[in-house]
Design a protein around this motif. Structure first.
Motif, PDB file in Angstrom:
ATOM      1  N   UNK A   1       0.528  -1.358   0.011  1.00 49.32           N
ATOM      2  CA  UNK A   1      -0.030   0.495  -0.026  1.00 49.32           C
ATOM      3  C   UNK A   1       0.707   1.760  -0.165  1.00 49.32           C
ATOM      4  N   UNK A   2       2.265   0.950   0.436  1.00 46.70           N
ATOM      5  CA  UNK A   2       3.070   2.108   0.414  1.00 46.70           C
ATOM      6  C   UNK A   2       4.280   2.167  -0.132  1.00 46.70           C
ATOM      7  N   UNK A   3       3.662   1.040  -1.926  1.00 42.36           N
ATOM      8  CA  UNK A   3       5.196   0.952  -2.306  1.00 42.36           C
ATOM      9  C   UNK A   3       6.584   0.667  -2.010  1.00 42.36           C
ATOM     10  N   UNK A   4       6.251  -0.896  -1.068  1.00 43.40           N
ATOM     11  CA  UNK A   4       7.800  -0.526  -0.138  1.00 43.40           C
ATOM     12  C   UNK A   4       7.567  -2.365  -0.529  1.00 43.40           C
ATOM     13  N   UNK A   5       7.929  -2.949  -1.404  1.00 41.03           N
ATOM     14  CA  UNK A   5       7.709  -4.149  -1.109  1.00 41.03           C
ATOM     15  C   UNK A   5       9.158  -4.581  -1.670  1.00 41.03           C
ATOM     16  N   UNK A   6       9.740  -3.927  -3.342  1.00 40.67           N
ATOM     17  CA  UNK A   6      10.778  -4.163  -3.759  1.00 40.67           C
ATOM     18  C   UNK A   6      12.064  -5.333  -3.357  1.00 40.67           C
ATOM     19  N   UNK A   7      12.407  -4.807  -1.793  1.00 41.63           N
ATOM     20  CA  UNK A   7      13.162  -5.140  -1.336  1.00 41.63           C
ATOM     21  C   UNK A   7      12.957  -6.275  -0.882  1.00 41.63           C
ATOM     22  N   UNK A   8      12.102  -6.835   0.098  1.00 40.17           N
ATOM     23  CA  UNK A   8      11.059  -7.939   1.231  1.00 40.17           C
ATOM     24  C   UNK A   8      11.822  -9.117   0.014  1.00 40.17           C
ATOM     25  N   UNK A   9      12.452  -9.841   0.877  1.00 39.39           N
ATOM     26  CA  UNK A   9      12.660 -11.600   0.573  1.00 39.39           C
ATOM     27  C   UNK A   9      11.479 -12.301   1.070  1.00 39.39           C
ATOM     28  N   UNK A  10      11.036 -12.802   0.131  1.00 42.61           N
ATOM     29  CA  UNK A  10      10.381 -14.375   0.470  1.00 42.61           C
ATOM     30  C   UNK A  10      10.798 -15.045   0.128  1.00 42.61           C
ATOM     31  N   UNK A  11      10.374 -15.992   1.711  1.00 39.80           N
ATOM     32  CA  UNK A  11      11.437 -17.684   1.377  1.00 39.80           C
ATOM     33  C   UNK A  11      10.065 -18.339   1.429  1.00 39.80           C
ATOM     34  N   UNK A  12      10.685 -20.000   0.572  1.00 39.35           N
ATOM     35  CA  UNK A  12       9.961 -21.156   0.371  1.00 39.35           C
ATOM     36  C   UNK A  12       9.943 -21.709   2.354  1.00 39.35           C
ATOM     37  N   UNK A  13      11.484 -20.793   2.674  1.00 41.32           N
ATOM     38  CA  UNK A  13      11.554 -22.757   3.597  1.00 41.32           C
ATOM     39  C   UNK A  13      11.827 -22.139   4.994  1.00 41.32           C
ATOM     40  N   UNK A  14      11.246 -21.175   5.029  1.00 40.45           N
ATOM     41  CA  UNK A  14      10.769 -20.333   6.510  1.00 40.45           C
ATOM     42  C   UNK A  14       9.448 -19.825   6.470  1.00 40.45           C
ATOM     43  N   UNK A  15       8.661 -19.540   7.824  1.00 42.31           N
ATOM     44  CA  UNK A  15       7.607 -19.152   7.839  1.00 42.31           C
ATOM     45  C   UNK A  15       7.823 -17.929   8.444  1.00 42.31           C
ATOM     46  N   UNK A  16       6.707 -16.749   7.858  1.00 36.00           N
ATOM     47  CA  UNK A  16       6.529 -15.388   8.505  1.00 36.00           C
ATOM     48  C   UNK A  16       6.254 -15.351  10.098  1.00 36.00           C
ATOM     49  N   UNK A  17       7.145 -13.990  10.990  1.00 36.34           N
ATOM     50  CA  UNK A  17       7.318 -14.101  12.176  1.00 36.34           C
ATOM     51  C   UNK A  17       5.636 -13.034  12.712  1.00 36.34           C
ATOM     52  N   UNK A  18       5.217 -13.550  13.467  1.00 40.80           N
ATOM     53  CA  UNK A  18       4.546 -13.100  14.347  1.00 40.80           C
ATOM     54  C   UNK A  18       4.105 -13.030  15.854  1.00 40.80           C
ATOM     55  N   UNK A  19       3.289 -12.208  15.865  1.00 36.66           N
ATOM     56  CA  UNK A  19       3.539 -11.734  17.503  1.00 36.66           C
ATOM     57  C   UNK A  19       2.261 -11.626  17.948  1.00 36.66           C
ATOM     58  N   UNK A  20       1.296 -11.893  18.956  1.00 37.00           N
ATOM     59  CA  UNK A  20       0.490 -12.247  19.519  1.00 37.00           C
ATOM     60  C   UNK A  20       0.231 -11.223  21.102  1.00 37.00           C
ATOM     61  N   UNK A  21      -0.887 -10.071  21.017  1.00 44.43           N
ATOM     62  CA  UNK A  21      -0.152  -8.938  21.673  1.00 44.43           C
ATOM     63  C   UNK A  21      -1.433  -8.747  22.509  1.00 44.43           C
ATOM     64  N   UNK A  22      -0.964  -9.116  24.077  1.00 44.87           N
ATOM     65  CA  UNK A  22      -2.032  -8.806  25.161  1.00 44.87           C
ATOM     66  C   UNK A  22      -2.072  -7.699  25.662  1.00 44.87           C
ATOM     67  N   UNK A  23      -3.086  -6.378  25.835  1.00 46.94           N
ATOM     68  CA  UNK A  23      -2.435  -5.295  26.337  1.00 46.94           C
ATOM     69  C   UNK A  23      -3.913  -5.286  27.549  1.00 46.94           C
ATOM     70  N   UNK A  24      -3.607  -5.467  28.394  1.00 51.07           N
ATOM     71  CA  UNK A  24      -4.481  -5.733  29.708  1.00 51.07           C
ATOM     72  C   UNK A  24      -4.645  -3.628  30.153  1.00 51.07           C
ATOM     73  N   UNK A  25      -5.345  -3.833  30.349  1.00 57.40           N
ATOM     74  CA  UNK A  25      -5.553  -2.490  30.994  1.00 57.40           C
ATOM     75  C   UNK A  25      -5.077  -2.598  32.147  1.00 57.40           C
TER      76      UNK A  25
END
Length: 374
Positions: A85-109
């Motif tokens: 959406x920002x035109x910023x994918x040209x330098x990104x690396x897509x690997x078939x041998x790895x999974x995309x990193x993720x975070x599950x964030x619990x923000x509890x008041x």
């Protein structure tokens, strides 16, 4: 288009469910075995230095190339769609041998954020993944979060040091951001004093948080401050003179040109090296930087109109500081823009929708925007 910048390193998908609860004093009041926890809407967004800092720079007018690694999977598609959406994918690396990193964030008041994190493809990010020709064309190379990228801290950070030496010798300004890790983890047990001593001579801007730096360089003092804080945010109890300033001095002595230490809600501590560093900035940016020589102090934060989420606030703060530096602003104004961007960021739930242009920030700052006073 603005100055060319490459932002590389950690990228992930952040999954943040809204916890429907009144403010609590203890996590056990919310989370217990067998308990159903009411939840509201869920927010799925990109995270990590590549997305947070890189896109902030893009929004602020820089010509940014992003270099992060994702897997060939659904989360990878989300990352690429957002960056696209920002035109910023040209330098990104897509690997078939790895999974995309993720975070599950619990923000509890009422309690600090809880983050479940899978490093995924970030652990397999290597110097060879970088497009050095694109980096050679840039004025600044910014790398984020080596402590949560296994390839960057293994073997006493050999890849990290090689990367910074290579980029610095190209004549490109360098910037390095860190991340907090658990002490007993593989990253927490790495010899960060040795890693930083080898990396900082090639680092023009070193921009960690005070907690990260204490854990890496003075663990005994870090434990003492944790005990003193009694579970509160350590920035409520640290001393600028006794805790923060000595850390900045050590980093400058190790070879960093400018140290900017994020101190949470209170603001930012800064220290710069001498005339050689100012002359280097002048040569590399084309603007007179004599006011950057031998400076130090604390930049108080601005009072936000409301507080929604601190996600990405530190990253966007750094993005504003570095972008303003390349745009030729004075050190004083760069620090103001950094603090003001952090305050703008916390006014929204995501890292970018609250960001303002430098012109908007300048008008609000000069109009008497209230600051938090220590």
């Amino acid at each position: 288009m603005g100055n060319k910048i490459v932002v590389a390193g950690h990228v992930c998908v952040d999954i943040t469910p809204e916890v429907v609860s009144e403010k609590v004093s203890s996590l056990h009041e919310i989370i217990a075995p067998g308990k159903l926890i009411p939840a509201g809407d869920i927010t799925i967004s990109t995270g990590g230095a590549v997305a947070n800092t890189g896109l902030a720079m893009k929004i602020l007018g820089a010509d940014v190339t992003l270099m992060g690694k994702v897997g060939k999977d659904d989360f990878g598609d989300i990352v690429l769609r957002v960056l696209g959406q920002y035109g910023c994918t040209d330098g990104m690396i897509v690997s078939a041998d790895a999974v995309t990193s993720y975070s599950i964030i619990l923000a509890i008041p009422g309690v600090d954020r809880i983050v479940f994190h899978n490093a995924g493809a970030n652990d397999a990010f290597y110097v060879e993944d970088l497009d050095m020709e694109k980096i050679r064309e840039a004025k600044l190379f910014h790398f984020g979060y080596p402590p949560i990228m296994r390839s960057m801290f293994q073997n006493d950070g050999a890849d990290l040091v090689r990367m910074y030496r290579t980029v610095s010798e190209m004549g490109v300004l360098t910037s390095l951001d860190m991340a907090m890790v658990q002490e007993q983890s593989e990253a927490g047990m790495a010899d960060w004093q040795r890693i930083l001593a080898a990396t900082l001579p090639y680092t023009d801007f070193f921009v960690p948080s005070v907690e990260e730096l204490l854990m890496m360089l003075d663990r005994e003092r870090y434990h003492a401050i944790l005990e003193k804080s009694g579970g509160r945010d350590i920035t409520e109890v640290i001393s600028l003179e006794d805790d923060v300033k000595p850390l900045a001095e050590r980093c400058i002595a190790m070879g960093a040109g400018c140290v900017l230490i994020k101190c949470g809600a209170p603001g930012l501590y800064y220290k710069t090296a001498g005339d050689d560093f100012a002359a280097k900035l002048t040569e590399r940016t084309g603007a007179d930087r004599c006011d950057w020589s031998g400076q130090e102090g604390f930049e108080d934060s601005y009072v936000p109109g409301r507080i929604r989420s601190a996600i990405g606030a530190g990253d966007t703060t750094i993005g504003a500081f570095l972008t303003a530096m390349l745009d030729g602003y004075s050190l004083r104004r760069c620090l103001q823009f950094a603090a003001a961007t952090g305050a703008s960021c916390v006014e929204t739930y995501d890292a970018h929708s609250g960001l303002k242009s430098f012109a908007e920030l300048e008008a609000r700052i000069d109009g008497g925007w209230e600051k938090n006073r220590r």
